[in-house]
Write a protein that holds these residues in place. Structure first.
Motif, short mmCIF file in Angstrom:
data_model
loop_
_atom_site.label_atom_id
_atom_site.label_comp_id
_atom_site.label_asym_id
_atom_site.label_seq_id
_atom_site.Cartn_x
_atom_site.Cartn_y
_atom_site.Cartn_z
N SER A 134 -9.20 1.40 -2.98
CA SER A 134 -9.77 1.45 -1.63
C SER A 134 -9.10 0.45 -0.69
O SER A 134 -9.22 0.56 0.54
CB SER A 134 -11.27 1.18 -1.68
OG SER A 134 -11.55 -0.16 -2.09
N LEU A 135 -8.34 -0.50 -1.23
CA LEU A 135 -7.61 -1.44 -0.40
C LEU A 135 -6.55 -0.74 0.46
O LEU A 135 -6.14 -1.27 1.50
CB LEU A 135 -6.94 -2.51 -1.27
CG LEU A 135 -7.87 -3.51 -1.95
CD1 LEU A 135 -7.14 -4.23 -3.07
CD2 LEU A 135 -8.41 -4.51 -0.94
N ARG A 147 -6.94 1.57 2.35
CA ARG A 147 -7.49 1.95 3.64
C ARG A 147 -7.26 0.89 4.71
O ARG A 147 -7.45 1.14 5.90
CB ARG A 147 -8.99 2.22 3.51
CG ARG A 147 -9.35 3.35 2.55
CD ARG A 147 -10.83 3.40 2.30
NE ARG A 147 -11.17 4.35 1.24
CZ ARG A 147 -12.33 4.37 0.60
NH1 ARG A 147 -13.27 3.48 0.92
NH2 ARG A 147 -12.55 5.27 -0.34
N VAL A 148 -6.88 -0.32 4.28
CA VAL A 148 -6.62 -1.42 5.23
C VAL A 148 -5.20 -1.25 5.77
O VAL A 148 -4.23 -1.30 5.00
CB VAL A 148 -6.78 -2.78 4.54
CG1 VAL A 148 -6.52 -3.91 5.53
CG2 VAL A 148 -8.17 -2.91 3.92
N THR A 188 -2.74 -2.93 7.54
CA THR A 188 -1.63 -3.86 7.28
C THR A 188 -1.33 -3.98 5.80
O THR A 188 -0.17 -4.13 5.40
CB THR A 188 -1.94 -5.25 7.87
OG1 THR A 188 -3.24 -5.68 7.41
CG2 THR A 188 -1.92 -5.23 9.38
N PHE A 189 -2.35 -3.91 4.96
CA PHE A 189 -2.13 -3.97 3.51
C PHE A 189 -1.36 -2.74 3.06
O PHE A 189 -0.40 -2.84 2.28
CB PHE A 189 -3.47 -4.07 2.78
CG PHE A 189 -3.33 -4.28 1.30
CD1 PHE A 189 -3.19 -5.55 0.76
CD2 PHE A 189 -3.34 -3.20 0.43
CE1 PHE A 189 -3.05 -5.75 -0.61
CE2 PHE A 189 -3.20 -3.38 -0.95
CZ PHE A 189 -3.07 -4.66 -1.46
N ARG A 190 -1.78 -1.57 3.54
CA ARG A 190 -1.12 -0.32 3.13
C ARG A 190 0.34 -0.29 3.57
O ARG A 190 1.24 0.02 2.76
CB ARG A 190 -1.87 0.87 3.73
CG ARG A 190 -1.24 2.22 3.39
CD ARG A 190 -2.00 3.38 3.98
NE ARG A 190 -1.94 3.41 5.44
CZ ARG A 190 -2.95 3.10 6.24
NH1 ARG A 190 -4.11 2.73 5.73
NH2 ARG A 190 -2.81 3.17 7.55
N TYR A 203 -2.19 -9.58 3.78
CA TYR A 203 -3.56 -10.08 3.66
C TYR A 203 -4.21 -10.38 5.01
O TYR A 203 -5.27 -10.99 5.06
CB TYR A 203 -3.57 -11.34 2.79
CG TYR A 203 -2.94 -11.10 1.44
CD1 TYR A 203 -3.63 -10.40 0.47
CD2 TYR A 203 -1.66 -11.56 1.15
CE1 TYR A 203 -3.06 -10.15 -0.76
CE2 TYR A 203 -1.08 -11.31 -0.08
CZ TYR A 203 -1.79 -10.60 -1.04
OH TYR A 203 -1.22 -10.35 -2.26
N GLU A 253 -5.78 -8.52 7.15
CA GLU A 253 -7.07 -7.87 7.41
C GLU A 253 -7.95 -7.80 6.16
O GLU A 253 -8.95 -7.09 6.16
CB GLU A 253 -6.84 -6.47 7.97
CG GLU A 253 -6.08 -6.43 9.28
CD GLU A 253 -5.76 -5.02 9.74
OE1 GLU A 253 -6.21 -4.65 10.83
OE2 GLU A 253 -5.08 -4.30 8.99
N ILE A 254 -7.58 -8.51 5.11
CA ILE A 254 -8.36 -8.49 3.87
C ILE A 254 -9.48 -9.52 3.96
O ILE A 254 -9.21 -10.70 4.17
CB ILE A 254 -7.47 -8.78 2.65
CG1 ILE A 254 -6.35 -7.75 2.54
CG2 ILE A 254 -8.31 -8.80 1.38
CD1 ILE A 254 -6.82 -6.35 2.24
N ARG A 298 -12.61 -9.94 -0.99
CA ARG A 298 -11.77 -8.95 -1.66
C ARG A 298 -10.36 -9.48 -1.91
O ARG A 298 -9.48 -8.73 -2.34
CB ARG A 298 -11.68 -7.67 -0.82
CG ARG A 298 -13.03 -7.04 -0.50
CD ARG A 298 -12.86 -5.69 0.17
NE ARG A 298 -12.32 -4.69 -0.75
CZ ARG A 298 -11.90 -3.49 -0.37
NH1 ARG A 298 -11.90 -3.16 0.91
NH2 ARG A 298 -11.44 -2.63 -1.24
N ALA A 334 -7.12 -7.87 -4.00
CA ALA A 334 -5.91 -7.55 -3.24
C ALA A 334 -4.67 -8.20 -3.85
O ALA A 334 -3.61 -7.57 -3.95
CB ALA A 334 -6.08 -7.98 -1.79
#
Length: 499
Positions: A291-292, A294-295, A297-299, A414, A416-417, A421, A425
């Motif tokens: 589900s990470l 969906r973020v 900047t992470f994706r 990271y 927007e994490i 979580r 991440a």
């Protein structure tokens, strides 16, 4: 005694640099007779102990790349098959890194860190006596199991052992030996292969590792989480089968006559991956939290960084082999040249914050990615009549740009994490880092093999290396598409960029 709670927000800068994993919640230090409390005098020693483990791991990896052609000769296998010795280690990292944090929380970080060093040393000893390629593949996998626990948990030990006000100083002690390892690795490895025996590459780890076990026992306290995260055995098995089958399937495509088996492994890996995705969707705390993605900047960081790491994984495999087999250089001479990339990487470290502050993440990643890709494309044009200083300079510039890319990706990932979580991440990101480095070796070896088949020869020629370099360079250049999708102000709070 207890260490006071340290919120993850207070250490976001270290985490965002890709240096440290996230800590758990409240950890308990089990005071033992032979463990030393944190004091302003001994935190440097704790950092240095952990740095030596990181130095051992980094130097071992860079030394080995220089020795691959000689090892292939002793094992009586094609040089391209030696990619398995690199892939098996990185595969173990990708499989076991997600479980390292949970093991530390359950059994204690010092206990697991010490066991990890012993496993790494045992794998090194077996590598030193390896009589064949399959044997050293198994030994390297055992080394990777130790490395998967040793490095993340070592950094976690530092995070939990050092007071907040001492962290900056402690990090400087940790980082420098780790940066020195890749610089010393190629020339030291070349000298060992040329003047001694490649097996001494692995024997060197024995005294360093045993000393590390003693120092860890004497100077590092035990840390456990009060409420460890629930184990995810099915997730671990399914993710491990998926990663293992996919990587070895891709790697075996570069071998003559093994295409049916390779395709079978890839098929099993795809099925296991699909089953893991289904499993993760129905579990609150999966070992790899999908589900990470969906973020935003992470994706984008994960996808762009993964494409870039394919080139970075292939380069240490292709370059020493080209210099030794294509140019006729000794291992010592090629090692002295390949150190250029590590020097360029070291030169970048102090400039990255200034570049990001001036240009922001999106523009810096686009320009840096194109610069790194262009540099590695030029590597495919290297020929024996090129001046050595020119080759050295191209490798330095390529290393500079590629290292900048990784620093930027590891930071923006990271942004927007949320803090709760962060642990998931970092595990997820680190796993894919190692997976893509492994895949890079597979892509490089497969491209080299295709060139050899097309030319109808059994030993790689310079044109085959050109093809391989350009294939992996095209992969990293495609990351520009994803870099351009970052928002113009992405990570502005981290970089200080104001547009």
């Amino acid at each position: 005694m207890r260490v006071r709670r340290r919120g993850l927000a207070s250490i976001n800068s270290e985490i965002r640099d890709g240096i440290l994993p996230a800590a758990g919640d409240i950890a308990q230090v089990a005071r033992e007779d032979n463990a030393v409390d944190h004091t302003p005098k001994n935190y440097r020693l704790v950092a240095l102990i952990i740095a030596c483990a990181l130095f051992m791991e980094q130097m071992d990896a860079t030394i080995l790349a220089t020795a691959l052609p000689t090892m292939a000769r002793d094992f009586h296998v094609p040089a391209t098959n030696m990619s398995s010795a690199l892939t098996s280690y990185l595969l173990a990292l990708a499989i076991f890194i997600p479980a390292s944090g949970r093991l530390a929380d359950r059994f204690g970080s010092r206990t697991v860190f010490r066991a990890a060093i012993l496993i790494f040393v045992a794998g090194s000893a077996l590598c030193g006596v390896a009589p064949s390629l399959p044997f050293i593949m198994g030994a390297r996998f055992l080394q990777g199991l130790g490395g998967a626990m040793m490095i993340p948990i070592g950094r976690l030990v530092l995070l939990r052992s050092v007071a907040k006000e001492d962290m900056v100083s402690a990090m400087s002690w940790l980082i420098m030996p780790a940066l020195i390892g890749p610089i010393l690795g190629p020339p030291v490895g070349g000298a060992i292969v040329t003047y001694l025996d490649w097996r001494w590459i692995f024997y060197l780890n024995l005294p360093i590792g045993l000393l590390g076990v003693f120092l860890v026992t004497r100077y590092i306290g035990e840390v456990r989480a009060e409420t460890p995260v629930r184990a995810d055995p099915w997730g671990f098995v399914l993710s491990g089968v998926a990663l293992g089958c996919l990587l070895f399937g891709f790697e075996m495509t570069s071998r003559t006559g093994e295409l049916p088996l390779a395709l079978g492994l890839v098929g099993i890996g795809c099925v296991a991956g699909a089953l893991y995705i289904r499993h993760a969707r129905h579990r609150a705390d999966p070992i790899l939290d999908l589900s990470l993605m969906r973020v935003p900047t992470f994706r984008l960081s994960l996808i762009g960084g993964s494409l870039t790491r394919i080139t970075q994984g292939a380069q240490p495999f292709l370059l020493p082999m080209m210099l030794q087999l294509g140019f006729g250089m000794t291992a010592a001479a090629s090692g002295a040249i390949t150190v250029a990339g590590a020097i360029g990487s070291l030169a970048m470290k102090g400039l990255a914050p200034r570049i990001l502050r001036r240009w922001g993440f999106r523009r810096s990643l686009i320009i840096g990615g194109l610069g790194a890709s262009a540099g590695y494309a030029v590597c495919g044009l290297f020929r024996p009549d090129w001046p050595v200083p020119l080759i050295f300079g191209v490798l330095m510039v390529s290393g500079f740009f590629m290292s900048f890319q990784f620093s930027a990706y590891n930071t923006i990932a990271y942004d927007e994490i949320p803090s709760d979580r962060m642990s998931s991440a970092t595990s997820f990101y680190a796993t894919f880092q190692q997976l893509m480095l492994s895949l890079g070796i597979c892509v490089g070896a497969a491209s080299l093999h295709v060139g050899m088949l097309g030319g109808g020869h059994t030993l790689p020629r310079l044109g085959d290396f050109t093809l391989a370099f350009w294939v992996v360079t095209a992969v990293s250049a495609s990351a520009t598409i994803w870099n351009a999708r970052f928002a113009a102000d992405a990570g502005a709070g981290m970089s200080g960029h104001r547009g």
